[in-house]
Design an enzyme around this catalytic site. Structure first.
Site, PDB file in Angstrom:
ATOM      1  N   GLY A 321       0.825  -1.214   0.000  1.00 54.84           N
ATOM      2  CA  GLY A 321       0.000   0.000   0.000  1.00 54.84           C
ATOM      3  C   GLY A 321       0.856   1.259   0.000  1.00 54.84           C
ATOM      4  N   TRP A 324       2.325   1.704  -3.422  1.00 53.52           N
ATOM      5  CA  TRP A 324       1.307   2.177  -4.385  1.00 53.52           C
ATOM      6  C   TRP A 324       1.325   3.694  -4.499  1.00 53.52           C
ATOM      7  CZ3 TRP A 324      -2.834   5.495  -3.713  1.00 53.52           C
ATOM      8  CH2 TRP A 324      -3.779   5.545  -4.762  1.00 53.52           C
ATOM      9  N   HIS A 325       1.611   4.356  -3.358  1.00 53.85           N
ATOM     10  CA  HIS A 325       1.569   5.817  -3.355  1.00 53.85           C
ATOM     11  C   HIS A 325       2.688   6.439  -4.163  1.00 53.85           C
ATOM     12  CE1 HIS A 325      -1.248   5.241  -0.014  1.00 53.85           C
ATOM     13  NE2 HIS A 325      -1.656   6.471  -0.264  1.00 53.85           N
ATOM     14  N   GLY A 326       3.793   5.737  -4.267  1.00 54.03           N
ATOM     15  CA  GLY A 326       4.866   6.330  -5.056  1.00 54.03           C
ATOM     16  C   GLY A 326       6.099   5.463  -5.079  1.00 54.03           C
ATOM     17  N   PHE A 472       0.287  10.304  -7.545  1.00 53.27           N
ATOM     18  CA  PHE A 472       0.171   8.863  -7.391  1.00 53.27           C
ATOM     19  C   PHE A 472      -0.525   8.245  -8.607  1.00 53.27           C
ATOM     20  CE2 PHE A 472       1.774  10.094  -3.600  1.00 53.27           C
ATOM     21  CZ  PHE A 472       0.907  10.645  -2.694  1.00 53.27           C
TER      22      PHE A 472
END
Lengths: 472, 316
Positions: A321, A324-326, A472
């Site tokens: 997770g 996923w943001h970066g 993102f």
């Protein structure tokens, strides 16, 4: 085009008028929505239109194949194709360079300097959101929870629907596709709710978040010259900037969809009032946290395979997770912190140290709030070195006076933040989500509320332009 | 959508438009009345103070924070004012210069930062600080429009002129920051022991940077300087361009190019970037680009002597 731009206002008014002229002819409405969504996306970068069309085409085709076949092996094979293609696209555009550079850095530690093979591709806007949304469709068909889309137009519209295309919320086919494939009706209550939520979203984004951003940017761009007090305040304010930026965007997206007769799920539910990290993740970016729960945590085994594996699954889910943001180790560390906090929370729940008294609730809130705010610094400082510098500063206890910067900006931040937190606190205490709040307003009340919000936006909006979650 | 629903939407729209415009005009009028009386504070007070007395001034200093904090107008013999404002650039200065009275003899000291003059991206964004006067002064609105820095919604919602200024107006209206009668625009920067430590860190962390490969004078700068020069010639003003001191000027090429540009136009230019090179005590500095009060007074004394040596009958 940004939500807070005149271009978007003109675009949406045009779509709104044409959409409701088409009335009950929802199939024609879907064609309009699809054309508008592709126009909206192309405005960002027309080259990546082919990517979203390709991704949608693959999943539409795969979805029908999964549904068609009875043999699990074949169905699984088609599902793997969808997952691999979607994640492959995400990997190539978002993570390839990151892993290539990280590999190169790691090898240098062993005395080998490989050629840094990077692709230097531009990150397509919204790719993290629409690939997840598209994958959930094929996975839900495989699980027998969903039938394939009735038409390609409706599926493509589901993937590309412009209010949530570039920064979520990540919708499920069981909610959004179902509404796209059914006639929509105009309801004045939903219209009221939509207008109100859009204006609240604009207030949160262009007044609160962007004003805070001016101060936070000035501190974080000159870290070495500020003491603990200033950096602590800037870090907390950044947490509010992030929340109001993203929640504000989600409000505008949800409100816009409402005006088109479509209901999105709630994406933020006053997360900073959470009394535990578990509760925080039920309130923050709900569409992502539930996606990760349903498509990663549970398939890994969830809490069904014993405590140790449950903790492993929590950590894996949060690390992914975070990623996923970066494409940065900072995001992975952020995910890891939340993973550890969730594990600790599970441990505490199973063997509680504190009773469920009011004092323990306050303590729980303080701990959760502090942990969440601390972890956000890994979002703000992009490099490990900058993160270490901030952490050193925070724990060095250099208690110099708070740097206010432009006193006008700082005072504005305090006032508008108080307004924002005050509204959140009111709704939280009344247990009223924002989404349907506007529906209870009369025509005159809506007019008055809109006038007041527009005046506040006119007088206090910041001129900086950032939608943090677009990266993102 | 039914006919009733369309009527409902139109009713909401009408209520919103009428009420929002009425409230907007009311708020705009109130803020106008209040802000006109504000003569202190960097937000709008200093600008009002300048507008009030510009016709009677003999020497006026324009520029950004560098010149605001480096030239002490109290030391000049002429009736002077330092309208240097933080975060402004040449377009802001151009606008204020063009408000000066025609034909009156006045000395214009215009600070230009060579690095900014050769930046690629500048397009007059600092004019946003003058939007509060957009509806009141035609010269300002026309220059803002020329630089394409107008707020498209400001023609509908006039109160947007006061975006970011409301608290400053209210605060200085109720509790003026200083007595404007004893204020001449110069904002000294006193330093402390803490500040000295910060300055030392700044010096240690300062890295030698190279000049940009290709130095091209920013188009907005070129036009603005030409316009200011022309205005001064026509209206009996003496234009003196300066670059105020910096702790360490890492690139000299932009200074040279700027001098060449100004020499071609017979504009006087004093480059004080290296003024403190031979005696760069940290006590003279607030940070790498801004002088402390001590440094500013030293610099002002020297600058005053320099301009008094001018061989022109327009200076006392």
């Amino acid at each position: 085009m940004l939500f807070n731009s005149i271009e978007f206002l003109l675009f949406f008014v045009t779509v709104f008028i044409l959409y409701w002229i088409l009335g009950c002819r929802f199939k024609l409405q879907n064609i309009l929505l699809l054309a508008a969504s592709y126009f909206f996306y192309a405005w960002w970068d027309w080259r990546f239109l082919f990517l979203i069309v390709f991704s949608s085409s693959v999943d539409y085709f795969v979805g029908s194949k999964i549904y068609k076949y009875d043999r699990d092996k074949l169905r699984k094979w088609w599902l793997c194709l969808s997952v691999v293609l979607n994640l492959g696209l995400l990997f190539v555009f978002k993570y390839f360079d990151f892993f290539a550079r990280s590999f190169s850095e790691l090898m240098k530690q062993f005395g080998w300097s490989p050629n840094e093979l990077t692709l230097q591709l531009i990150l397509p806007v919204g790719i993290s959101f629409y690939t997840f949304q598209s994958m959930s469709y094929t996975i839900d068909i495989y699980r027998g929870k969903l039938k394939p889309a009735k038409s390609a137009i409706s599926f493509f519209t589901y993937v590309a629907f412009f209010p949530q295309l570039v920064a979520g919320p990540i919708e499920r086919a069981s909610n959004l596709l179902v509404q796209i494939e059914a006639p929509r009706s105009f309801e004045t209550k939903r219209f009221n709710a939509g207008i109100f939520q859009i204006l609240i979203g604009l207030f949160r984004k262009v007044v609160i978040a962007d004003s805070i951003g001016i101060y936070v940017d000035s501190i974080y761009s000159n870290l070495s010259f500020h003491g603990t007090t200033t950096i602590l305040i800037a870090t907390i304010l950044f947490g509010f900037q992030l929340y109001y930026d993203f929640a504000g965007y989600s409000d505008i997206a949800i409100g816009t969809a409402k005006l088109l007769g479509i209901d999105f799920k709630q994406n933020f539910n006053f997360p900073y009032f959470a009394k535990s990290v578990t509760e925080f993740w039920r309130r923050w970016h709900i569409s992502l946290s539930t996606w990760l729960r349903d498509y990663l945590y549970i398939p890994l085994g969830g809490n069904q395979k014993g405590v140790i594996l449950q903790y492993r699954n929590i950590m894996l889910t949060m690390l992914i997770g975070g990623l996923w943001h970066g494409a940065s180790w900072g995001f992975v560390v952020w995910g890891g912190i939340h993973g550890l906090a969730l594990v600790a929370d599970k441990l505490h729940t199973s063997k509680p140290i504190l009773s469920k008294s009011k004092v323990s609730k306050v303590l729980g809130w303080m701990i959760t709030f502090s942990l969440v705010m601390f972890s956000w610094l890994f979002f703000r400082s992009k490099s490990i070195e900058a993160n270490i510098e901030v952490i050193n500063k925070l724990f060095s206890l250099e208690l110099s006076p708070l740097f206010l910067g432009d006193i006008n900006v700082f005072f504005t931040i305090l006032v508008v933040l108080l307004m924002g937190v005050g509204l959140d606190f009111y709704l939280y205490k009344k247990a009223k989500p924002l989404e349907p709040f506007g529906a209870q307003l009369s025509m005159f009340q809506l007019g008055l509320a809109s006038v007041f919000l527009v005046l506040v936006i006119n007088l206090f909006h910041s001129t900086s332009i950032n939608f943090i979650y677009f990266q993102f | 959508m039914s006919r009733e629903q369309v009527i409902y939407i139109l009713k909401v729209l009408v209520i919103f438009v009428v009420l929002s415009l009425v409230l907007d005009r009311l708020v705009f009028t109130i803020l106008n009345r209040a802000s006109d009386k504000v003569l202190s504070g960097q937000g709008i007070g200093k600008l009002n103070h300048y507008l009030k007395q510009k016709d009677s001034l003999e020497l006026i200093i324009y520029g950004n924070s560098r010149v605001n904090h480096s030239l002490n107008t109290e030391k000049f013999d002429e009736q002077s004012f330092n309208i240097g404002v933080d975060g402004t650039n040449i377009a802001y200065a151009e606008c204020l210069i063009k408000l000066l009275p025609k034909d009156k003899e006045q000395i214009i000291i215009l600070h230009i930062d060579p690095e900014q003059a050769f930046s690629k991206n500048y397009a007059g964004e600092d004019l946003k600080k003058l939007r509060c006067k957009y509806h009141q002064i035609d010269t300002i609105s026309s220059i803002i429009n020329r630089y394409e820095q107008e707020d498209p919604l400001q023609s509908i919602y006039k109160s947007r002129a006061y975006n970011g200024l409301v608290f400053s107006v209210i605060k200085n209206y109720l509790y003026p920051k200083y007595d404007h009668h004893n204020y001449y625009g110069f904002d000294p920067l006193p330093t402390s022991v803490e500040q000295q430590k910060v300055m030392k860190k700044l010096v240690e962390n300062d890295r030698q940077t190279e000049c940009n490969e290709e130095l091209v004078l920013n188009a907005a700068y070129e036009k603005a300087i030409d316009d200011i020069d022309k205005f001064c010639h026509i209206n009996n003003k003496v234009l003196i361009v300066i670059s105020s001191p910096v702790y360490r000027d890492n690139c000299k090429e932009d200074n040279i190019q700027l001098r060449k540009f100004l020499d071609e136009r017979d504009v006087w230019y004093f480059d004080y970037s290296d003024f403190f090179r031979n005696d760069n005590s940290l006590l003279y500095w607030k940070d790498l680009n801004h002088l402390s009060e001590k440094g500013a007074n030293l610099f002002t004394d020297s600058f005053k002597q320099d301009i008094s040596k001018f061989n022109t009958n327009k200076l006392k």
